[in-house]
Design an enzyme around this catalytic site. Sequence first.
Site: not given
Length: 433
Positions: A134, A141, A150, A206, A208, A240, A244, A247, A251, A260, A264, A367, A381
């Site tokens: 992936d 995205h 951030r 997601e 994709e 995908d 969240r 993750q 992660y 994940k 899928t 994404t 998002e």
Amino acid sequence: MTTSSNPLSWVTSANGHSDFPLQNLPLGIFSHSGLSKRGGVAIGEMIFDLRAALDVGFFNGAARDAAEAASRDQLNDFFALGAPARQALRNELLHLLDENSPQLSRLRPLADTVLHPMSECQMHVPARIGDYTDFYVGIHHALNVGKLFRPDNPLLPNYKYVPIGYHGRASTICISDTPVKRPNGQTLAPGATVPEFGPSKRLDYELEMGVWIGPGNAIGEAIAIGEAAEHIAGFCLLNDWSARDLQAWEYQPLGPFLSKSFATSISAWVVTAEALAPFRIAQPARPEGDPQPLAYLFDAADQQGGALDIELEVLLLTEQMKAQGIAPHRLALSNTQNMYWTVAQMVAHHTVNGCKLQPGDLFGTGTLSGPLAGQFGSLLEISEGGKQALTLPSGESRRFLEDGDEVIFRARCHRQGYASIGFGECRGTLLGA
């Protein structure tokens, strides 16, 4: 009226079909009552049975070899043959299925043998997927998600130098319409110091594209950027699914894992590179100040025609909406033009260290969101990380997916003077943990 560029088919449901006109001819693996699992071609509302067509002698030469490989219970052998075989089979199918086919007098009496109503068939994962990677090439995205965590530095320094990716789990890739069970795992609640175990509370989709790999390379031998297109067999839609909250806890430092790998979803039909040729476009120019790709990632021809213009759509259908007879609600309309890296660049980067790609391997693009509201390819998002609720036509609200929700992806290619083609749907309904 039939024209040389947009011929019609004697399979009448194909003419004007939103996904599968004669110009598309995607391949898939299906089963039908009394028949073993086998390869077929979507044409309108029907599936053209390659095995049955072979049995009655409709293919010759290179097209026959290609049809033989594509008629089996997986497309790996067909993908391994590469572009010449795909082109030979496509050209023969275009002649066979054209309304003016010279074989029409033979085909019509055999229509019930070589054609099956799609509604009566079961679709299967098109290939045995050895490996699944992936990527993260949807720059909007990446920016949208980066801003959530951030705000002053949404993209990490490597993003514009490296096609970011991670290795996913091939064993849980499932065909469209397969229910998806909400995963369990560890999460760390806001303000907590120790994690808790239980069902994910922030389940997301997601949007994709999936990329099917063709012949591939030997271990230790990189695929050059100028040759990468020879190893791209076709495309599909890919969801995908993402937990969240799992993750966020797992992660660091190695990336996604259980968040994940639980499921899928992919669409059933492989739209070939040849069918997409009219919809190739130049890769969008990089913003001023962005670095030039390193030499192994840059090819002038790929920059001039290695991108695709595919419209992508996400819809949501809840149980309450179904009960009230409300149609699926569009959540987003995006496009593959939002890819910062081309598929050829993804292939070249994946193999530059000598990593072996094999026929039937699958890539996810990452994404593919657009820059504006209404173009976002995930609820993360849309809800701004869960801060803003989305209101649906039924009066319900969503920040993330709830049990019983059905997510639907669609994709279409449009260009003036050409027949539009599509990918079919990629659907998945979320079940409780």
